[in-house]
Write a protein that holds these residues in place. Structure first.
Motif, PDB file in Angstrom:
ATOM      1  N   TYR A  17      -0.297  -2.123  24.032  1.00 52.87           N
ATOM      2  CA  TYR A  17      -0.840  -1.885  22.696  1.00 52.87           C
ATOM      3  C   TYR A  17       0.318  -1.515  21.773  1.00 52.87           C
ATOM      4  O   TYR A  17       1.479  -1.488  22.199  1.00 52.87           O
ATOM      5  CB  TYR A  17      -1.905  -0.779  22.725  1.00 52.87           C
ATOM      6  CG  TYR A  17      -1.421   0.580  23.206  1.00 52.87           C
ATOM      7  CD1 TYR A  17      -1.516   0.940  24.546  1.00 52.87           C
ATOM      8  CD2 TYR A  17      -0.864   1.508  22.315  1.00 52.87           C
ATOM      9  CE1 TYR A  17      -1.064   2.177  25.002  1.00 52.87           C
ATOM     10  CE2 TYR A  17      -0.421   2.744  22.754  1.00 52.87           C
ATOM     11  CZ  TYR A  17      -0.521   3.082  24.097  1.00 52.87           C
ATOM     12  OH  TYR A  17      -0.065   4.309  24.542  1.00 52.87           O
ATOM     13  N   ALA A  18       0.044  -1.250  20.517  1.00 49.30           N
ATOM     14  CA  ALA A  18       1.092  -0.856  19.568  1.00 49.30           C
ATOM     15  C   ALA A  18       0.664   0.390  18.802  1.00 49.30           C
ATOM     16  O   ALA A  18      -0.527   0.703  18.709  1.00 49.30           O
ATOM     17  CB  ALA A  18       1.370  -2.002  18.592  1.00 49.30           C
ATOM     18  N   VAL A  19       1.638   1.098  18.258  1.00 47.13           N
ATOM     19  CA  VAL A  19       1.377   2.284  17.449  1.00 47.13           C
ATOM     20  C   VAL A  19       1.509   1.888  15.977  1.00 47.13           C
ATOM     21  O   VAL A  19       2.382   1.090  15.623  1.00 47.13           O
ATOM     22  CB  VAL A  19       2.385   3.416  17.774  1.00 47.13           C
ATOM     23  CG1 VAL A  19       2.135   4.651  16.918  1.00 47.13           C
ATOM     24  CG2 VAL A  19       2.312   3.770  19.259  1.00 47.13           C
ATOM     25  N   GLY A  20       0.626   2.408  15.142  1.00 50.04           N
ATOM     26  CA  GLY A  20       0.679   2.100  13.714  1.00 50.04           C
ATOM     27  C   GLY A  20       1.743   2.934  13.027  1.00 50.04           C
ATOM     28  O   GLY A  20       1.869   4.131  13.285  1.00 50.04           O
ATOM     29  N   ALA A  21       2.521   2.281  12.167  1.00 52.66           N
ATOM     30  CA  ALA A  21       3.524   2.974  11.349  1.00 52.66           C
ATOM     31  C   ALA A  21       3.094   2.788   9.903  1.00 52.66           C
ATOM     32  O   ALA A  21       3.123   1.674   9.381  1.00 52.66           O
ATOM     33  CB  ALA A  21       4.907   2.393  11.582  1.00 52.66           C
ATOM     34  N   PHE A  22       2.621   3.878   9.299  1.00 55.24           N
ATOM     35  CA  PHE A  22       1.992   3.807   7.986  1.00 55.24           C
ATOM     36  C   PHE A  22       2.889   4.444   6.929  1.00 55.24           C
ATOM     37  O   PHE A  22       3.358   5.579   7.106  1.00 55.24           O
ATOM     38  CB  PHE A  22       0.630   4.516   8.031  1.00 55.24           C
ATOM     39  CG  PHE A  22      -0.322   3.931   9.044  1.00 55.24           C
ATOM     40  CD1 PHE A  22      -0.470   4.506  10.310  1.00 55.24           C
ATOM     41  CD2 PHE A  22      -1.065   2.798   8.741  1.00 55.24           C
ATOM     42  CE1 PHE A  22      -1.338   3.955  11.253  1.00 55.24           C
ATOM     43  CE2 PHE A  22      -1.935   2.252   9.677  1.00 55.24           C
ATOM     44  CZ  PHE A  22      -2.073   2.834  10.931  1.00 55.24           C
ATOM     45  N   ASN A  23       3.116   3.734   5.848  1.00 55.40           N
ATOM     46  CA  ASN A  23       3.950   4.271   4.773  1.00 55.40           C
ATOM     47  C   ASN A  23       3.175   5.302   3.956  1.00 55.40           C
ATOM     48  O   ASN A  23       2.018   5.070   3.603  1.00 55.40           O
ATOM     49  CB  ASN A  23       4.433   3.134   3.858  1.00 55.40           C
ATOM     50  CG  ASN A  23       5.514   2.302   4.529  1.00 55.40           C
ATOM     51  OD1 ASN A  23       5.225   1.450   5.366  1.00 55.40           O
ATOM     52  ND2 ASN A  23       6.771   2.567   4.182  1.00 55.40           N
ATOM     53  N   VAL A  24       3.816   6.439   3.691  1.00 55.54           N
ATOM     54  CA  VAL A  24       3.158   7.522   2.974  1.00 55.54           C
ATOM     55  C   VAL A  24       3.918   7.866   1.697  1.00 55.54           C
ATOM     56  O   VAL A  24       5.143   7.827   1.667  1.00 55.54           O
ATOM     57  CB  VAL A  24       3.004   8.779   3.859  1.00 55.54           C
ATOM     58  CG1 VAL A  24       2.113   8.485   5.066  1.00 55.54           C
ATOM     59  CG2 VAL A  24       4.363   9.311   4.306  1.00 55.54           C
ATOM     60  N   ASN A  25       3.173   8.193   0.639  1.00 57.58           N
ATOM     61  CA  ASN A  25       3.746   8.520  -0.677  1.00 57.58           C
ATOM     62  C   ASN A  25       3.111   9.729  -1.347  1.00 57.58           C
ATOM     63  O   ASN A  25       3.682  10.228  -2.315  1.00 57.58           O
ATOM     64  CB  ASN A  25       3.581   7.315  -1.625  1.00 57.58           C
ATOM     65  CG  ASN A  25       4.429   6.136  -1.193  1.00 57.58           C
ATOM     66  OD1 ASN A  25       5.641   6.139  -1.387  1.00 57.58           O
ATOM     67  ND2 ASN A  25       3.813   5.140  -0.592  1.00 57.58           N
ATOM     68  N   ASN A  26       1.927  10.119  -0.891  1.00 58.48           N
ATOM     69  CA  ASN A  26       1.255  11.262  -1.551  1.00 58.48           C
ATOM     70  C   ASN A  26       0.252  11.909  -0.593  1.00 58.48           C
ATOM     71  O   ASN A  26       0.053  11.447   0.535  1.00 58.48           O
ATOM     72  CB  ASN A  26       0.574  10.813  -2.852  1.00 58.48           C
ATOM     73  CG  ASN A  26      -0.678   9.975  -2.585  1.00 58.48           C
ATOM     74  OD1 ASN A  26      -1.118   9.819  -1.447  1.00 58.48           O
ATOM     75  ND2 ASN A  26      -1.244   9.431  -3.636  1.00 58.48           N
ATOM     76  N   MET A  27      -0.405  12.961  -1.073  1.00 57.21           N
ATOM     77  CA  MET A  27      -1.300  13.725  -0.204  1.00 57.21           C
ATOM     78  C   MET A  27      -2.482  12.898   0.291  1.00 57.21           C
ATOM     79  O   MET A  27      -2.780  12.887   1.496  1.00 57.21           O
ATOM     80  CB  MET A  27      -1.838  14.958  -0.949  1.00 57.21           C
ATOM     81  CG  MET A  27      -2.743  15.822  -0.075  1.00 57.21           C
ATOM     82  SD  MET A  27      -3.571  17.165  -0.971  1.00 57.21           S
ATOM     83  CE  MET A  27      -4.931  16.223  -1.746  1.00 57.21           C
ATOM     84  N   LEU A  46       4.245   8.268  10.676  1.00 59.28           N
ATOM     85  CA  LEU A  46       4.175   8.360   9.215  1.00 59.28           C
ATOM     86  C   LEU A  46       5.572   8.047   8.701  1.00 59.28           C
ATOM     87  O   LEU A  46       6.534   8.745   9.044  1.00 59.28           O
ATOM     88  CB  LEU A  46       3.723   9.756   8.780  1.00 59.28           C
ATOM     89  CG  LEU A  46       2.347  10.196   9.297  1.00 59.28           C
ATOM     90  CD1 LEU A  46       1.987  11.583   8.776  1.00 59.28           C
ATOM     91  CD2 LEU A  46       1.269   9.174   8.920  1.00 59.28           C
ATOM     92  N   GLN A  47       5.691   6.957   7.942  1.00 61.49           N
ATOM     93  CA  GLN A  47       7.028   6.544   7.532  1.00 61.49           C
ATOM     94  C   GLN A  47       7.220   6.643   6.037  1.00 61.49           C
ATOM     95  O   GLN A  47       6.304   6.392   5.258  1.00 61.49           O
ATOM     96  CB  GLN A  47       7.383   5.164   8.057  1.00 61.49           C
ATOM     97  CG  GLN A  47       6.484   4.021   7.714  1.00 61.49           C
ATOM     98  CD  GLN A  47       6.928   2.755   8.444  1.00 61.49           C
ATOM     99  OE1 GLN A  47       7.609   2.810   9.470  1.00 61.49           O
ATOM    100  NE2 GLN A  47       6.553   1.598   7.905  1.00 61.49           N
ATOM    101  N   VAL A  48       8.436   7.062   5.703  1.00 66.47           N
ATOM    102  CA  VAL A  48       8.817   7.377   4.336  1.00 66.47           C
ATOM    103  C   VAL A  48       9.934   6.431   3.931  1.00 66.47           C
ATOM    104  O   VAL A  48      10.922   6.297   4.643  1.00 66.47           O
ATOM    105  CB  VAL A  48       9.322   8.846   4.296  1.00 66.47           C
ATOM    106  CG1 VAL A  48       9.957   9.166   2.962  1.00 66.47           C
ATOM    107  CG2 VAL A  48       8.173   9.810   4.590  1.00 66.47           C
ATOM    108  N   SER A  49       9.757   5.736   2.820  1.00 64.26           N
ATOM    109  CA  SER A  49      10.820   4.848   2.333  1.00 64.26           C
ATOM    110  C   SER A  49      11.677   5.623   1.334  1.00 64.26           C
ATOM    111  O   SER A  49      11.305   6.716   0.879  1.00 64.26           O
ATOM    112  CB  SER A  49      10.195   3.641   1.632  1.00 64.26           C
ATOM    113  OG  SER A  49       9.537   4.093   0.441  1.00 64.26           O
ATOM    114  N   ALA A  50      12.810   5.024   0.957  1.00 68.18           N
ATOM    115  CA  ALA A  50      13.654   5.650  -0.076  1.00 68.18           C
ATOM    116  C   ALA A  50      12.841   5.817  -1.364  1.00 68.18           C
ATOM    117  O   ALA A  50      12.931   6.849  -2.040  1.00 68.18           O
ATOM    118  CB  ALA A  50      14.882   4.780  -0.320  1.00 68.18           C
ATOM    119  N   GLY A  51      12.008   4.824  -1.650  1.00 71.16           N
ATOM    120  CA  GLY A  51      11.171   4.888  -2.852  1.00 71.16           C
ATOM    121  C   GLY A  51      10.179   6.034  -2.797  1.00 71.16           C
ATOM    122  O   GLY A  51       9.893   6.684  -3.802  1.00 71.16           O
TER     123      GLY A  51
END
Ligand code: PGH
Ligand code: CA
Ligand code: NA
Ligand code: ZN
Length: 307
Positions: A17-27, A46-51
Motif C-alpha cells: 500500500y502507500a502512505v498519503g503525503a498531503f500539502n498543508v497551508n493553513n489550519m 503532512l508536507q510543507v512547500s516553500a510557498g
C-alpha cells in the motif's frame, strides 16, 4: 507522535500500500486531513512547500502540526516538499522536520547527486530522512513529442546508481505525472513498464509519486457550476494510483485534490448562502470536504487505513 517515514515506508512496501503525503497551508486544511487520518487510523505525511512556509510562516505550520499530533496521537511525518537547495533543507532539519525533499531533478545528473549527498549527510546526522528526485515531471502534453517527453522520465539504470551514490531514503520518479489540475490533454497514461523496471532494480526501496491528484470530477464540476472556470482539468485515475501503490510506490503526493475540495465547497457554500459572512461557515464547509476526500483516498486508493 512526530516520526520519520522510515518504518512507515517499510510497512507500506511489504503491505503493498502507500502512505498519503498531503500539502498543508493553513489550519482547516491540516484539520481536515488529520481528522480523516484519525477516523481511518492511518499514518500521515503532512508536507510543507516553500510557498506554504512563505504563506503561513514556518512557526505557525510547525505549531499546527504539533497540535495535530497532540490532538490525535497519530504517527505523523512533517516533510519539506520540493526543497530547492541545501539551505532550505537545512533550515527545516534545524526546525524539527523529520523528513526533507531535496529536488535536484532540474540539474544535470552529477549535480543532482552532489546536492543530494550534501543534504543526506546533514539530515542523516540528525536522524532526518531524505527524499530526492530523478527525472522531470512532464509538463502539459503540449507539442512535446512522446519520445522527447519520455526522455525526461526516470532512467532505471540511473536510478540505481543515484540511490547507491547518494544514500537517499526514497526517490521521486517521473513516469508521466505532472503537478496541477491539467495533467493530460488526451487519455491519462503512466509508464508502468518503467515503474516495474525501477521497482525490480531497486527491490524494497521506497519510490514516491508526485503529481498524483486525481482532479476529482465532482469538485471540478462544482467549481465550474458555482462561478469557477477550470475546463479540461484532468488528473490520475484512482485505479492507476492503486496499481502504483501495489508496486514500489510508498508515498503518493496530493495537493490539487485538497485545493479543489476546499475551493468547490467554499464556492458552493457562498453561492447557496448569500447572506452568510462568517468565515467559520465556509471554511468549515471546506474543511469537511477535505476530510471526506482524504478519508476516501486513504480507504479506497492508498490502502493505509488501520496500518
Ligand atoms: O506532487 C505534489 C502534488 O501533486 P498534485 O498537484 O497532483 O496534487 N506535490 O509535491
Ligand atoms: Ca523536480
Ligand atoms: Na507500495
Ligand atoms: Zn511534487
Amino acid at each position: 507522535p512526530l516520526v520519520t517515514s522510515k518504518e512507515m515506508f517499510q510497512k507500506a512496501y511489504e503491505g503493498g500500500y502507500a502512505v498519503g503525503a498531503f500539502n498543508v497551508n493553513n489550519m482547516e486544511i491540516i484539520q481536515g486531513i488529520v481528522e480523516a487520518g484519525k477516523e481511518e487510523n492511518a499514518p500521515l505525511i503532512l508536507q510543507v512547500s516553500a510557498g506554504a512556509r512563505k504563506y503561513a510562516k514556518p512557526v505557525y505550520l510547525r505549531k499546527l502540526v504539533e497540535a495535530a499530533i497532540e490532538d490525535t496521537g497519530l504517527p505523523i511525518v512533517l516533510h519539506l516538499d520540493h526543497g530547492e537547495n541545501f539551505e532550505i533543507c537545512k533550515a527545516c532539519v534545524d526546525d524539527g522536520f523529520t523528513s526533507v525533499m531535496i529536488d535536484g531533478s532540474k540539474h544535470p545528473f552529477e549535480e543532482n547527486i552532489a546536492i543530494t549527498k550534501q543534504v543526506v549527510e546533514y539530515a542523516h546526522e540528525r536522524g532526518v530522512v531524505v527524499e530526492a528526485e530523478l527525472g522531470k515531471l512532464a509538463g502539459i502534453e503540449d507539442n512535446v513529442k512522446v519520445t522527447e517527453r519520455e526522455a525526461t522520465f526516470t532512467d532505471p539504470d540511473q536510478a540505481v546508481e543515484f540511490v547507491e551514490r547518494t544514500g537517499v531514503d526514497s526517490l521521486a520518479v517521473a513516469i508521466g505525472t505532472s503537478h496541477g489540475a491539467y495533467k493530460f490533454k488526451g487519455e491519462p497514461k503512466l509508464d508502468f513498464e518503467r515503474l516495474e523496471k525501477i521497482t525490480k532494480m531497486l527491490p524494497g526501496f521506497p519510490l514516491v509519486l508526485h503529481g498524483a491528484s486525481t482532479v476529482l470530477p465532482e469538485f471540478v464540476e462544482s467549481c465550474n457550476k458555482y462561478g469557477g472556470s477550470i475546463p479540461g482539468a484532468k488528473g490520475v485515475p484512482e485505479e492507476m494510483l492503486k496499481k502504483a501503490a501495489g508496486m514500489g510506490v510508498c508515498k503518493i503526493n496530493i495537493d490539487t485534490d485538497l485545493r479543489l475540495a476546499m475551493t468547490a465547497s467554499v464556492r458552493k457554500y457562498l453561492a447557496e448562502n448569500p447572506s452568510e459572512f462568517d468565515p467559520r461557515k465556509y471554511l468549515g464547509a471546506g474543511r469537511d470536504a477535505i476530510k471526506e476526500m482524504v478519508r476516501h483516498k486513504i480507504k479506497n486508493v492508498l490502502g493505509c487505513n488501520g496500518k
